[in-house]
Design a protein around this motif. Structure first.
Motif, PDB file in Angstrom:
ATOM      1  N   CYS A  71       0.879  -1.157  -0.106  1.00 45.23           N
ATOM      2  CA  CYS A  71       0.109   0.080  -0.032  1.00 45.23           C
ATOM      3  C   CYS A  71       0.862   1.253  -0.186  1.00 45.23           C
ATOM      4  O   CYS A  71       1.869   1.411   0.571  1.00 45.23           O
ATOM      5  CB  CYS A  71      -0.893  -0.146   1.276  1.00 45.23           C
ATOM      6  N   LYS A 128       0.832   5.453   0.081  1.00 49.70           N
ATOM      7  CA  LYS A 128       0.100   6.775   0.475  1.00 49.70           C
ATOM      8  C   LYS A 128       0.753   7.838  -0.247  1.00 49.70           C
ATOM      9  O   LYS A 128       1.966   8.323  -0.570  1.00 49.70           O
ATOM     10  CB  LYS A 128       0.679   6.948   1.954  1.00 49.70           C
ATOM     11  N   PHE A 141      -4.674   6.545  -0.401  1.00 45.70           N
ATOM     12  CA  PHE A 141      -4.023   5.388  -0.485  1.00 45.70           C
ATOM     13  C   PHE A 141      -4.489   4.625  -1.580  1.00 45.70           C
ATOM     14  O   PHE A 141      -5.477   4.541  -2.099  1.00 45.70           O
ATOM     15  CB  PHE A 141      -4.241   4.637   0.801  1.00 45.70           C
ATOM     16  N   ASP A 194      -7.716   6.306   8.251  1.00 47.94           N
ATOM     17  CA  ASP A 194      -6.338   5.990   8.305  1.00 47.94           C
ATOM     18  C   ASP A 194      -5.881   5.809   9.667  1.00 47.94           C
ATOM     19  O   ASP A 194      -6.590   5.544  10.465  1.00 47.94           O
ATOM     20  CB  ASP A 194      -5.612   7.307   7.717  1.00 47.94           C
ATOM     21  N   ASN A 195      -4.603   5.584   9.868  1.00 45.05           N
ATOM     22  CA  ASN A 195      -3.942   5.169  11.342  1.00 45.05           C
ATOM     23  C   ASN A 195      -4.252   6.483  12.317  1.00 45.05           C
ATOM     24  O   ASN A 195      -4.306   5.920  13.647  1.00 45.05           O
ATOM     25  CB  ASN A 195      -2.498   5.099  10.952  1.00 45.05           C
ATOM     26  N   ARG A 252       4.617   7.190  -0.952  1.00 46.66           N
ATOM     27  CA  ARG A 252       5.328   6.496   0.248  1.00 46.66           C
ATOM     28  C   ARG A 252       4.936   5.151   0.517  1.00 46.66           C
ATOM     29  O   ARG A 252       3.892   5.034   0.847  1.00 46.66           O
ATOM     30  CB  ARG A 252       5.557   7.179   1.462  1.00 46.66           C
ATOM     31  N   LEU A 264       3.837   2.006   2.592  1.00 48.24           N
ATOM     32  CA  LEU A 264       3.523   1.949   4.154  1.00 48.24           C
ATOM     33  C   LEU A 264       4.630   0.629   4.372  1.00 48.24           C
ATOM     34  O   LEU A 264       4.347  -0.492   3.783  1.00 48.24           O
ATOM     35  CB  LEU A 264       2.086   1.546   4.370  1.00 48.24           C
ATOM     36  N   LYS A 265       5.122   0.515   5.534  1.00 47.18           N
ATOM     37  CA  LYS A 265       6.054  -0.554   5.860  1.00 47.18           C
ATOM     38  C   LYS A 265       5.305  -1.737   6.509  1.00 47.18           C
ATOM     39  O   LYS A 265       5.455  -2.879   6.338  1.00 47.18           O
ATOM     40  CB  LYS A 265       7.084   0.006   6.841  1.00 47.18           C
ATOM     41  N   ARG A 317       1.880  -2.441   6.357  1.00 47.25           N
ATOM     42  CA  ARG A 317       0.521  -2.466   5.990  1.00 47.25           C
ATOM     43  C   ARG A 317       0.373  -3.175   4.374  1.00 47.25           C
ATOM     44  O   ARG A 317       1.184  -2.303   3.655  1.00 47.25           O
ATOM     45  CB  ARG A 317      -0.276  -1.268   5.878  1.00 47.25           C
TER      46      ARG A 317
END
Length: 298
Positions: A52, A54, A64, A110-111, A162, A164-165, A167
């Motif tokens: 994923c 962003k 996303f 989102d987070n 970027r 996502l690490k 997800r």
């Protein structure tokens, strides 16, 4: 956020992660713009999550993009890195097509608990592996993918993105009906529609989704002050075994799927938990999943 995906969190009948991912999934898609003949054959695909990214739309709104993979999507023509460089330096690069399916936008959280929009792009599994290993192909594909979303949905996406690490995707990935059709630069995979339309325009037929958010409660122990652990109880009346469930715990998030398209839960937790020390149990009689999560000290 550090995410742990571990089938051992479920006490009974847990399948392999990929097998679960393949059957979790449905999202709505809508008929787009011009249409193609009803005689066109179609087939269903169940994309697997990949990664994923962003980015932003119009410089402000977060967007996303889920990059998914499927063996049912045709691969693009084989091309070396040197060939790609030559292609990019040419005046007319339209001879190289990347087959992909561009999914409908879906609203997500989102987070930080804020609303956002997510899109799904599905590509061939072997080509997915290729872009993972080659930065130039990755950049080329992301540019083409973003252009495809912009053209289809009239967007303006930032080219700064970027990955996502922790997800693999955001939201609930759709099962789709597709067809194979040659396109300029981006080959869109669409489904059947009335015969009055032009064959050159993209189309995705509507696929209904019954994936709903289950009812749940989260209790803190002790109730006053900073808790030592949290206990979540999630009611899943349509799930008859733990083998239908996939649980993903992050430091501040609970993500749960019940396949094939029963439930989807993605919620923020206002404390940092310890995923590797958490555990869960599914009660077949009550159809309730109980998750016990130690909380990191304040």
């Amino acid at each position: 956020m550090t995410t742990t995906t571990d089938g051992s969190l479920l006490s009974t009948e847990v399948n392999e992660e990929d097998a679960l991912y393949e059957q979790l999934l449905l999202q709505a898609a809508k008929e787009m713009q011009s249409q193609v003949p009803t005689t066109q054959e179609s087939k269903q695909i169940r994309p697997q999550p990949g990664f994923c990214v962003k980015t932003k739309m119009s410089g402000i709104e977060k967007v996303f993009v889920n990059i998914c993979r499927s063996d049912q999507i045709p691969p693009p023509p084989d091309l070396s890195e040197e060939g790609l460089v030559t292609l990019l330096e040419s005046e007319d690069p339209t001879g190289y097509r990347i087959p992909m399916s561009l999914g409908e936008p879906h609203a997500e959280v989102d987070n930080s608990g804020n609303g956002c929009t997510a899109y799904d792009i599905v590509i061939n599994s072997k080509f997915y592996n290729k872009i993972q290993k080659n930065k130039l192909f990755m950049e080329f594909f992301m540019t083409i993918g973003f252009e495809g979303l912009e053209n289809k949905y009239n967007l303006e996406l930032s080219r700064e993105w970027r990955m996502l690490k922790n997800r693999k995707f955001l939201g609930c990935i759709a099962e789709q009906n597709i067809r194979t059709k040659s396109r300029p630069v981006i080959q869109e995979l669409d489904s059947s529609t009335p015969a009055s339309a032009s064959c050159s325009n993209p189309l995705i037929s509507e696929v209904e989704s019954t994936c709903v958010e289950p009812e749940y409660t989260i209790a803190a122990e002790p109730a006053d002050g900073h808790p030592s652990f949290l206990v979540a109880e999630i009611s899943l009346p349509k799930a008859d075994s733990a083998g239908l469930l996939l649980l993903d715990l992050g430091e501040d998030r609970i993500v749960l799927w019940a396949r094939p398209d029963l439930y989807h839960l993605d919620i923020y937790i206002p404390y940092n938990i310890v995923p590797e020390e958490s555990g869960s149990q599914f009660n077949r009689n009550t159809r309730v999943l109980t998750i016990t999560m130690p909380v990191q000290p304040a």
